[in-house]
Write a protein that holds these residues in place. Structure first.
Motif, short mmCIF file in Angstrom:
data_model
loop_
_atom_site.label_atom_id
_atom_site.label_comp_id
_atom_site.label_asym_id
_atom_site.label_seq_id
_atom_site.Cartn_x
_atom_site.Cartn_y
_atom_site.Cartn_z
N TYR A 136 0.83 -1.21 0.00
CA TYR A 136 0.00 0.00 0.00
C TYR A 136 0.87 1.26 0.00
O TYR A 136 0.60 2.22 -0.74
CB TYR A 136 -0.90 0.02 1.23
N LEU A 137 1.90 1.28 0.84
CA LEU A 137 2.74 2.48 0.93
C LEU A 137 3.45 2.75 -0.38
O LEU A 137 3.58 3.91 -0.79
CB LEU A 137 3.75 2.32 2.07
N ALA A 138 3.90 1.70 -1.06
CA ALA A 138 4.57 1.88 -2.35
C ALA A 138 3.61 2.44 -3.38
O ALA A 138 3.95 3.37 -4.13
CB ALA A 138 5.15 0.55 -2.83
N ALA A 139 2.38 1.91 -3.41
CA ALA A 139 1.40 2.39 -4.39
C ALA A 139 1.04 3.85 -4.14
O ALA A 139 0.97 4.65 -5.09
CB ALA A 139 0.15 1.51 -4.33
N ILE A 140 0.82 4.20 -2.89
CA ILE A 140 0.44 5.58 -2.57
C ILE A 140 1.62 6.52 -2.80
O ILE A 140 1.45 7.62 -3.34
CB ILE A 140 -0.09 5.67 -1.13
N SER A 141 2.83 6.11 -2.40
CA SER A 141 4.01 6.93 -2.64
C SER A 141 4.19 7.22 -4.13
O SER A 141 4.49 8.35 -4.53
CB SER A 141 5.27 6.24 -2.10
N ASP A 142 4.01 6.20 -4.94
CA ASP A 142 4.16 6.38 -6.40
C ASP A 142 3.15 7.40 -6.93
O ASP A 142 3.49 8.23 -7.79
CB ASP A 142 3.96 5.05 -7.12
N LEU A 143 1.92 7.34 -6.42
CA LEU A 143 0.91 8.30 -6.88
C LEU A 143 1.25 9.71 -6.42
O LEU A 143 1.07 10.68 -7.17
CB LEU A 143 -0.47 7.88 -6.35
N LEU A 144 1.73 9.85 -5.19
CA LEU A 144 2.11 11.17 -4.69
C LEU A 144 3.26 11.75 -5.50
O LEU A 144 3.28 12.95 -5.83
CB LEU A 144 2.48 11.08 -3.21
N LEU A 145 4.23 10.91 -5.83
CA LEU A 145 5.37 11.38 -6.63
C LEU A 145 4.92 11.75 -8.04
O LEU A 145 5.36 12.77 -8.59
CB LEU A 145 6.44 10.29 -6.71
N ALA A 146 4.05 10.95 -8.63
CA ALA A 146 3.60 11.21 -10.00
C ALA A 146 2.81 12.51 -10.10
O ALA A 146 2.73 13.11 -11.18
CB ALA A 146 2.75 10.05 -10.51
N ASP A 147 2.25 12.95 -8.97
CA ASP A 147 1.45 14.17 -8.96
C ASP A 147 2.32 15.43 -8.82
O ASP A 147 1.81 16.54 -8.87
CB ASP A 147 0.43 14.11 -7.82
N GLN A 148 3.63 15.26 -8.65
CA GLN A 148 4.54 16.39 -8.47
C GLN A 148 5.35 16.63 -9.75
O GLN A 148 5.62 15.70 -10.50
CB GLN A 148 5.51 16.10 -7.32
N GLU A 150 8.51 16.84 -12.00
CA GLU A 150 9.63 15.91 -11.92
C GLU A 150 10.80 16.47 -11.12
O GLU A 150 11.45 15.74 -10.36
CB GLU A 150 10.09 15.54 -13.33
N ASN A 151 11.05 17.77 -11.23
CA ASN A 151 12.21 18.34 -10.53
C ASN A 151 11.93 18.62 -9.05
O ASN A 151 12.80 19.09 -8.33
CB ASN A 151 12.66 19.64 -11.22
N GLN A 152 10.71 18.33 -8.59
CA GLN A 152 10.37 18.54 -7.18
C GLN A 152 10.07 17.24 -6.44
O GLN A 152 9.65 17.25 -5.28
CB GLN A 152 9.17 19.48 -7.07
N ARG A 153 10.26 16.11 -7.09
CA ARG A 153 9.90 14.83 -6.48
C ARG A 153 10.90 14.44 -5.39
O ARG A 153 12.11 14.46 -5.60
CB ARG A 153 9.82 13.74 -7.56
N ASP A 154 10.35 14.08 -4.25
CA ASP A 154 11.15 13.71 -3.08
C ASP A 154 10.61 12.38 -2.54
O ASP A 154 9.61 12.36 -1.83
CB ASP A 154 11.03 14.82 -2.03
#
Length: 201
Positions: A136-148, A150-154
């Motif tokens: 679950y954490l990997a799936a949600i983290s991926d979605l949060l990153l994809a919503d940012q 590219e140069n601001q992804r943490d």
């Protein structure tokens, strides 16, 4: 006496896991005996040990299968929103933090229904819970990153946010279920308030 085919044996094992998944979610692992469990699966007590060495072994399989099913549903939701990570995350929250999910733990996610059981049943059960939780954490983290941008992804920040977000999702169901019969209005309020706040993320 004819031997059972491997196909029938696999079918019987799957029936036991499905019955245990529903009963454990509804009553807790310690709230269901093997006799009752096998009766629900349409089999006798003695047949249990043809498939599992102990009830604890079955519990591990229930956690594994339960999270696999839930994560498959997450994958399906994400696939339904290929162009918007934000919409996919909103849909995951919409499907999870609901009165329907609260009222039907037997068919719901193991993460909320079996959290207390994982805490009580030792490292083997907790390892299965942790494996599902990481999914679950990997799936949600991926979605949060994809919503940012590219140069601001943490990734570290996304994981922290995913942990907090999913903990709120699970916690809202656990607390809402804890008062659902005695204070249904409060239970509804807990679901609605958490759903609203999560959707503001």
């Amino acid at each position: 006496m004819p031997r059972i085919s491997q196909q029938q044996k696999d079918h019987n094992r799957a029936k036991i896991i499905a019955a245990a998944g529903e009963r454990f979610r509804a009553c807790g692992i310690d709230g269901v005996g093997i006799d009752a469990l096998m009766g629900t699966a349409g089999m006798t007590h003695g047949g249990f040990y043809n498939h599992f060495g102990s009830k604890e072994d079955l519990a591990h399989e229930v956690f594994r299968q339960g999270f696999n099913d839930s994560l498959s549903e997450v994958d399906r939701i994400v696939g339904d929103h290929p162009d918007s990570a934000r919409a996919a995350l909103a849909a995951i929250i919409d499907s999870y933090v609901t009165p329907v999910h609260r009222d039907d733990p037997e068919q719901g996610c193991a993460s909320a229904a079996l959290a207390a059981d994982a805490a009580r049943h030792g490292s083997g059960t907790q390892a299965e819970y942790a494996r599902g939780l990481e999914g679950y954490l990997a799936a949600i983290s991926d979605l949060l990153l994809a919503d940012q941008p590219e140069n601001q992804r943490d990734p570290e920040r996304a994981r922290r946010e995913a942990i907090a977000l999913f903990s709120q999702m699970v916690g809202s169901l656990v607390v809402a279920r804890a008062v659902a019969q005695a204070a249904p209005g409060l239970s509804d309020e807990i679901i609605a308030s958490n759903h609203h706040q999560l959707m503001q993320h």
